[in-house]
Design a protein around this motif. Structure first.
Motif, PDB file in Angstrom:
ATOM      1  N   ILE A   4     -12.977  -7.840  26.022  1.00 40.20           N
ATOM      2  CA  ILE A   4     -12.955  -7.290  27.359  1.00 40.20           C
ATOM      3  C   ILE A   4     -12.801  -5.891  27.235  1.00 40.20           C
ATOM      4  O   ILE A   4     -11.372  -5.635  26.817  1.00 40.20           O
ATOM      5  CB  ILE A   4     -12.242  -8.085  28.508  1.00 40.20           C
ATOM      6  N   GLN A   5     -13.634  -4.896  27.687  1.00 37.92           N
ATOM      7  CA  GLN A   5     -13.333  -3.542  27.727  1.00 37.92           C
ATOM      8  C   GLN A   5     -12.784  -3.079  29.033  1.00 37.92           C
ATOM      9  O   GLN A   5     -12.048  -2.064  29.127  1.00 37.92           O
ATOM     10  CB  GLN A   5     -14.471  -2.913  27.112  1.00 37.92           C
ATOM     11  N   LYS A   6     -13.390  -3.644  30.104  1.00 38.52           N
ATOM     12  CA  LYS A   6     -12.975  -3.299  31.428  1.00 38.52           C
ATOM     13  C   LYS A   6     -12.721  -4.785  32.449  1.00 38.52           C
ATOM     14  O   LYS A   6     -13.604  -5.411  32.437  1.00 38.52           O
ATOM     15  CB  LYS A   6     -14.043  -2.598  32.107  1.00 38.52           C
ATOM     16  N   VAL A   7     -11.527  -4.735  32.901  1.00 35.87           N
ATOM     17  CA  VAL A   7     -11.353  -6.033  33.636  1.00 35.87           C
ATOM     18  C   VAL A   7     -11.884  -5.622  34.957  1.00 35.87           C
ATOM     19  O   VAL A   7     -11.481  -4.692  35.609  1.00 35.87           O
ATOM     20  CB  VAL A   7      -9.877  -6.167  33.596  1.00 35.87           C
ATOM     21  N   LEU A   8     -12.609  -6.626  35.497  1.00 37.19           N
ATOM     22  CA  LEU A   8     -13.079  -6.422  36.916  1.00 37.19           C
ATOM     23  C   LEU A   8     -12.236  -7.128  37.952  1.00 37.19           C
ATOM     24  O   LEU A   8     -12.098  -6.586  39.019  1.00 37.19           O
ATOM     25  CB  LEU A   8     -14.636  -6.982  37.029  1.00 37.19           C
ATOM     26  N   LEU A   9     -11.689  -8.327  37.626  1.00 37.35           N
ATOM     27  CA  LEU A   9     -10.726  -8.845  38.649  1.00 37.35           C
ATOM     28  C   LEU A   9      -9.876  -9.912  37.873  1.00 37.35           C
ATOM     29  O   LEU A   9     -10.318 -10.472  36.594  1.00 37.35           O
ATOM     30  CB  LEU A   9     -11.180  -9.411  39.827  1.00 37.35           C
ATOM     31  N   THR A  10      -8.799 -10.384  38.508  1.00 39.41           N
ATOM     32  CA  THR A  10      -7.932 -11.416  37.814  1.00 39.41           C
ATOM     33  C   THR A  10      -7.493 -12.428  38.725  1.00 39.41           C
ATOM     34  O   THR A  10      -6.986 -12.059  39.993  1.00 39.41           O
ATOM     35  CB  THR A  10      -6.441 -10.632  37.279  1.00 39.41           C
ATOM     36  N   HIS A  54     -12.244 -17.695  50.675  1.00 37.08           N
ATOM     37  CA  HIS A  54     -12.959 -17.748  49.512  1.00 37.08           C
ATOM     38  C   HIS A  54     -12.234 -17.156  48.194  1.00 37.08           C
ATOM     39  O   HIS A  54     -12.019 -16.124  47.660  1.00 37.08           O
ATOM     40  CB  HIS A  54     -14.029 -16.252  49.686  1.00 37.08           C
ATOM     41  N   PRO A  55     -11.435 -18.143  47.537  1.00 36.58           N
ATOM     42  CA  PRO A  55     -10.701 -17.926  46.265  1.00 36.58           C
ATOM     43  C   PRO A  55     -11.843 -17.716  45.279  1.00 36.58           C
ATOM     44  O   PRO A  55     -12.845 -18.222  45.405  1.00 36.58           O
ATOM     45  CB  PRO A  55      -9.972 -19.276  46.152  1.00 36.58           C
ATOM     46  N   THR A  56     -11.345 -16.923  44.534  1.00 35.95           N
ATOM     47  CA  THR A  56     -12.406 -16.599  43.372  1.00 35.95           C
ATOM     48  C   THR A  56     -12.256 -17.696  42.281  1.00 35.95           C
ATOM     49  O   THR A  56     -11.596 -18.578  42.032  1.00 35.95           O
ATOM     50  CB  THR A  56     -11.778 -15.413  42.581  1.00 35.95           C
ATOM     51  N   ALA A  57     -13.554 -17.658  41.566  1.00 32.71           N
ATOM     52  CA  ALA A  57     -13.635 -18.874  40.512  1.00 32.71           C
ATOM     53  C   ALA A  57     -12.515 -18.931  39.310  1.00 32.71           C
ATOM     54  O   ALA A  57     -12.116 -19.607  38.888  1.00 32.71           O
ATOM     55  CB  ALA A  57     -15.009 -18.847  39.723  1.00 32.71           C
ATOM     56  N   GLU A  58     -12.199 -17.648  39.147  1.00 33.66           N
ATOM     57  CA  GLU A  58     -11.193 -17.173  38.196  1.00 33.66           C
ATOM     58  C   GLU A  58      -9.531 -17.881  38.763  1.00 33.66           C
ATOM     59  O   GLU A  58      -8.913 -18.345  37.989  1.00 33.66           O
ATOM     60  CB  GLU A  58     -10.954 -15.864  37.874  1.00 33.66           C
ATOM     61  N   GLN A  59      -9.346 -17.664  40.066  1.00 44.86           N
ATOM     62  CA  GLN A  59      -8.178 -18.469  40.695  1.00 44.86           C
ATOM     63  C   GLN A  59      -8.197 -19.914  40.486  1.00 44.86           C
ATOM     64  O   GLN A  59      -7.176 -20.658  40.051  1.00 44.86           O
ATOM     65  CB  GLN A  59      -7.958 -17.853  42.207  1.00 44.86           C
ATOM     66  N   LEU A  60      -9.450 -20.337  40.671  1.00 47.74           N
ATOM     67  CA  LEU A  60      -9.499 -21.962  40.644  1.00 47.74           C
ATOM     68  C   LEU A  60      -9.831 -22.531  39.327  1.00 47.74           C
ATOM     69  O   LEU A  60      -8.784 -23.434  39.070  1.00 47.74           O
ATOM     70  CB  LEU A  60     -11.121 -22.410  41.500  1.00 47.74           C
ATOM     71  N   PHE A  61     -10.184 -21.639  38.443  1.00 52.05           N
ATOM     72  CA  PHE A  61      -9.988 -22.156  36.999  1.00 52.05           C
ATOM     73  C   PHE A  61      -8.669 -22.073  36.736  1.00 52.05           C
ATOM     74  O   PHE A  61      -8.276 -22.942  35.768  1.00 52.05           O
ATOM     75  CB  PHE A  61     -11.042 -21.095  36.149  1.00 52.05           C
ATOM     76  N   ALA A  62      -8.012 -21.058  36.781  1.00 50.59           N
ATOM     77  CA  ALA A  62      -6.404 -20.805  36.423  1.00 50.59           C
ATOM     78  C   ALA A  62      -5.740 -21.815  36.740  1.00 50.59           C
ATOM     79  O   ALA A  62      -4.862 -22.370  36.303  1.00 50.59           O
ATOM     80  CB  ALA A  62      -6.079 -19.245  36.966  1.00 50.59           C
TER      81      ALA A  62
END
Length: 151
Positions: A4-10, A54-62
């Motif tokens: 990843i060169q640019k992080v969009l969200l965590t 609206h939790p993010t998909a990244e939060q749910l995956f984590a």
């Protein structure tokens, strides 16, 4: 594997285990999910509390990954005949980012086992990583770092 060169969200979660229940939540208090281990009829059914609209998909995956990983930590600790501290926790951060025009994921995992010998904790972390289905699914597909904290 591209980086990843640019992080969009965590998406961040911290998961702890108590008896047969696993509690996974993010650092902002938007997600607080009570989970049960597969095949454990004594554990409560899935329970969602304080979930953001609206939790993010990244939060749910984590959260799902950390719940699976902490269960693998428990299994590995039993095999190693280690007693886990009550404050054992797994923190996972999943980044969504860009590499050129391509969207990618990357993750940072931290196993916190205060008071455990660092060498034993490191072996525990890698043993759990070897059996966790989420770790297996991501291995070689996304950039993942694994850190152990014993203090």
């Amino acid at each position: 594997m591209s980086k990843i060169q640019k992080v969009l969200l965590t998406g961040k979660t911290r998961t702890t285990s108590s008896d047969a229940r696993v509690i996974s939540g993010d650092h902002e208090g938007n997600i607080n999910i009570h989970l049960s281990a597969p095949g454990n009829s004594a554990a409560p059914s899935y329970e969602f509390g304080t979930v953001a609209p609206h939790p993010t998909a990244e939060q749910l995956f984590a959260g799902a990954w950390s719940a699976c990983y902490i269960a693998a930590v428990g299994l590995t600790a039993k095999e190693m005949k280690l007693s886990l501290p009550a404050s054992t926790a797994v923190e996972i951060e999943v980044d969504l980012g860009l590499s050129g025009a391509a969207y990618l994921l990357q993750a940072r995992m931290t196993l916190r086992v205060p008071g455990l010998d660092h060498e034993a904790a490191t072996a525990l972390a890698h043993g759990a990583d070897a059996i966790c289905p989420y770790s297996k699914a991501t291995r070689g597909n996304i950039d993942v770092t694994l850190k152990v904290v014993t203090d």
